[in-house]
Each structure stands twice: as structure tokens, then as C-alpha cells.
Design a protein around this motif. Structure first.
Motif, PDB file in Angstrom:
ATOM      1  N   ALA A   1      67.822  38.927  19.775  1.00  0.00           N
ATOM      2  CA  ALA A   1      68.287  39.325  21.103  1.00  0.00           C
ATOM      3  C   ALA A   1      69.170  40.564  21.027  1.00  0.00           C
ATOM      4  O   ALA A   1      69.087  41.460  21.888  1.00  0.00           O
ATOM      5  CB  ALA A   1      69.042  38.172  21.758  1.00  0.00           C
ATOM      6  N   GLY A   2      70.012  40.636  20.004  1.00  0.00           N
ATOM      7  CA  GLY A   2      70.860  41.811  19.840  1.00  0.00           C
ATOM      8  C   GLY A   2      70.055  43.061  19.540  1.00  0.00           C
ATOM      9  O   GLY A   2      70.358  44.143  20.059  1.00  0.00           O
ATOM     10  N   ILE A   3      69.022  42.925  18.705  1.00  0.00           N
ATOM     11  CA  ILE A   3      68.173  44.081  18.388  1.00  0.00           C
ATOM     12  C   ILE A   3      67.431  44.558  19.621  1.00  0.00           C
ATOM     13  O   ILE A   3      67.310  45.767  19.869  1.00  0.00           O
ATOM     14  CB  ILE A   3      67.196  43.712  17.249  1.00  0.00           C
ATOM     15  N   ILE A   4      66.920  43.615  20.415  1.00  0.00           N
ATOM     16  CA  ILE A   4      66.240  43.990  21.662  1.00  0.00           C
ATOM     17  C   ILE A   4      67.216  44.682  22.609  1.00  0.00           C
ATOM     18  O   ILE A   4      66.857  45.626  23.330  1.00  0.00           O
ATOM     19  CB  ILE A   4      65.619  42.744  22.322  1.00  0.00           C
TER      20      ILE A   4
ATOM     21  N   SER B   1      67.435  48.257  25.449  1.00  0.00           N
ATOM     22  CA  SER B   1      67.379  47.923  26.879  1.00  0.00           C
ATOM     23  C   SER B   1      68.770  47.984  27.496  1.00  0.00           C
ATOM     24  O   SER B   1      69.563  47.064  27.356  1.00  0.00           O
ATOM     25  CB  SER B   1      66.772  46.526  27.075  1.00  0.00           C
ATOM     26  N   GLY B   2      69.036  49.105  28.156  1.00  0.00           N
ATOM     27  CA  GLY B   2      70.271  49.198  28.909  1.00  0.00           C
ATOM     28  C   GLY B   2      71.466  49.624  28.086  1.00  0.00           C
ATOM     29  O   GLY B   2      71.364  49.955  26.898  1.00  0.00           O
ATOM     30  N   PRO B   3      72.650  49.580  28.700  1.00  0.00           N
ATOM     31  CA  PRO B   3      73.877  50.001  28.009  1.00  0.00           C
ATOM     32  C   PRO B   3      74.188  49.117  26.810  1.00  0.00           C
ATOM     33  O   PRO B   3      73.920  47.919  26.816  1.00  0.00           O
ATOM     34  CB  PRO B   3      74.957  49.861  29.099  1.00  0.00           C
ATOM     35  N   VAL B   4      74.760  49.730  25.791  1.00  0.00           N
ATOM     36  CA  VAL B   4      75.115  49.025  24.561  1.00  0.00           C
ATOM     37  C   VAL B   4      76.586  49.300  24.263  1.00  0.00           C
ATOM     38  O   VAL B   4      77.019  50.453  24.253  1.00  0.00           O
ATOM     39  CB  VAL B   4      74.241  49.484  23.378  1.00  0.00           C
ATOM     40  N   THR B   5      77.356  48.247  24.032  1.00  0.00           N
ATOM     41  CA  THR B   5      78.770  48.380  23.694  1.00  0.00           C
ATOM     42  C   THR B   5      78.950  48.120  22.210  1.00  0.00           C
ATOM     43  O   THR B   5      78.569  47.058  21.712  1.00  0.00           O
ATOM     44  CB  THR B   5      79.633  47.404  24.513  1.00  0.00           C
ATOM     45  N   LEU B   6      79.543  49.104  21.510  1.00  0.00           N
ATOM     46  CA  LEU B   6      79.709  49.009  20.071  1.00  0.00           C
ATOM     47  C   LEU B   6      81.126  49.426  19.683  1.00  0.00           C
ATOM     48  O   LEU B   6      81.752  50.243  20.367  1.00  0.00           O
ATOM     49  CB  LEU B   6      78.715  49.920  19.342  1.00  0.00           C
TER      50      LEU B   6
ATOM     51  N   THR C   1      80.867  52.253  25.186  1.00  0.00           N
ATOM     52  CA  THR C   1      79.661  51.781  25.863  1.00  0.00           C
ATOM     53  C   THR C   1      78.731  52.963  26.063  1.00  0.00           C
ATOM     54  O   THR C   1      79.079  53.922  26.774  1.00  0.00           O
ATOM     55  CB  THR C   1      80.000  51.137  27.214  1.00  0.00           C
ATOM     56  N   LEU C   2      77.562  52.916  25.454  1.00  0.00           N
ATOM     57  CA  LEU C   2      76.587  53.992  25.535  1.00  0.00           C
ATOM     58  C   LEU C   2      75.459  53.579  26.474  1.00  0.00           C
ATOM     59  O   LEU C   2      74.944  52.451  26.371  1.00  0.00           O
ATOM     60  CB  LEU C   2      76.010  54.323  24.160  1.00  0.00           C
TER      61      LEU C   2
END
Length: 212
Positions: A43-46, A50-55, A83-84
Motif C-alpha cells: 500500500a505504501g509503494i502504491i 498516487s497523490g501527495p506523498v509526505t516524507l 509533502t510532495l
């Protein structure tokens, strides 16, 4: 005098260290954790695509000074949560590979727990395959855990550069930032040593069987 081999197991008259019920419980728990963590990792890889990613990204510069501190106290940020909207393909692929390798290393550890619980429950621990299983799992954990963390650090450092988190002033030296956990490496090396102990125990068992 002729030595004879006795194939019957001695009755120690006490409770086994790991009963069959305990072994089954360990096996079920390790399988459940394996399924749960694998689903979470996928789920994390998907989510990377898909959409914004917070790292949490490393900040390898002292220019991001912390404000609001007590008089005489100075500090700077070494990491930031960003958040990208979308991940670039290069760092995104590296993060996906890093998560996959880290999960494989964790699955290797769970497989080892499963197999050892099964062998302890059946009282067949010191077999020719036990040492090979422990050693192979230790080596796999060391490789996958280490490479996965290296890829993750490279990807996060690249993202920090791309979003300008590591903007530098002229003359400032830049150092590569990485959050490296030594636990997989050390645990893998310990398992390789344990494999040697298993091999030694197998030899002692063979010598003992030959004298009975």
C-alpha cells in the motif's frame, strides 16, 4: 566392546521448552505479521504513485536555524517533513525498491521464526538443514536490510535536493545525510554466527549418538 546406536529419544521427564501448542502459536503469529506488513508495504509503494506523498527528508545544511530557543542556545534542523504533490520517477523508484528490500529482509526474519518454531515443536532442531536455514536467513537479512536502507537514504537525499531543502550558501561544504539503522546488519551477522553454533551442536549430537 561393540558400540550400538540407540534411536529412541530420551525421556527428560520435564516440560519441553516449546510445546507443540506454543510452536503453532508462534507459527500463526509470524504468518499473520508477514501478511499484515506485506499489505502495508504494498500500500505504501502504491501511494508513491498516487497523490501527495509526505516524507521525512534529511537536511544536510546548518542554514536552517531553529528559532524561538532560549538565549545563548543555537540549533539547526537536520530533517524536515515535506509533502510532495508527486514523486519524481527516479527517487520514487528508489523508495519503492528500498521498501521492497526492507520488507524482504523482515520476511526472512519471520520465516526463520516460523521454521525454528516448527522444528522446536517437533524436537528436531539440530538437523543438517537447520544450520543452513539460519545462516542463509542471516546473510539475506544483512544484504537486503543494508541495501534497502542505502537506497532509501539516496532517494530521500535526492528529494531534499530537488525541493531545495538543502540549499547551500557559497563556500558551505555539503555532507551526505543518511538515517542508517545498524540493527539488520548486526542481527544478520549474529544469525550467521548462530548457524555456526547449530553446526557445532549437530556434530556434538552425532558424537553423542555414536556413543549410546
Amino acid at each position: 566392546m561393540k558400540l550400538t546406536k540407540n534411536d529412541t529419544r530420551p525421556d527428560n521427564g520435564g516440560k519441553k521448552v516449546v510445546s507443540r501448542a506454543d510452536a503453532v502459536l508462534f507459527m500463526i503469529a509470524s504468518a499473520a505479521v508477514a501478511v499484515l506488513t506485506t499489505v502495508t508495504t504494498v500500500a505504501g509503494i502504491i501511494g508513491y504513485t498516487s497523490g501527495p506523498v509526505t516524507l521525512v527528508l534529511p537536511v544536510a545544511t546548518a542554514n536552517h536555524a531553529a528559532t524561538g530557543l532560549l538565549p545563548g542556545v543555537t540549533g539547526h534542523f537536520t530533517a524536515m517533513e515535506a509533502t510532495l504533490p508527486t514523486l519524481p520517477s527516479g527517487p520514487g523508484e528508489l523508495l519503492a525498491w528500498a521498501d521492497s528490500l526492507n520488507q524482504i529482509g523482515f520476511l526472512v526474519l519471520l520465516v526463520l521464526v516460523f521454521l525454528l518454531a516448527r522444528r522446536l515443536g517437533s524436537e528436531t532442531l539440530f538437523t543438517p538443514g537447520s544450520a543452513w536455514i539460519v545462516g542463509a536467513c542471516g546473510a539475506a537479512l544483512t544484504v537486503f536490510g543494508t541495501v534497502g536502507q542505502i537506497l532509501d537514504s539516496i532517494a530521500r537525499s535526492r528529494l531534499a535536493e530537488l525541493i531545495g531543502a538543502n540549499a547551500r550558501t557559497p563556500g558551505e561544504a555539503y555532507s551526505f545525510s543518511a538515517d542508517f539503522n545498524l540493527a539488520p546488519l548486526l542481527l544478520g551477522l549474529v544469525l550467521v554466527l548462530v548457524a555456526g553454533v547449530f553446526q557445532f551442536g549437530r556434530r556434538l549430537q552425532q558424537d553423542t549418538d555414536g556413543l549410546v
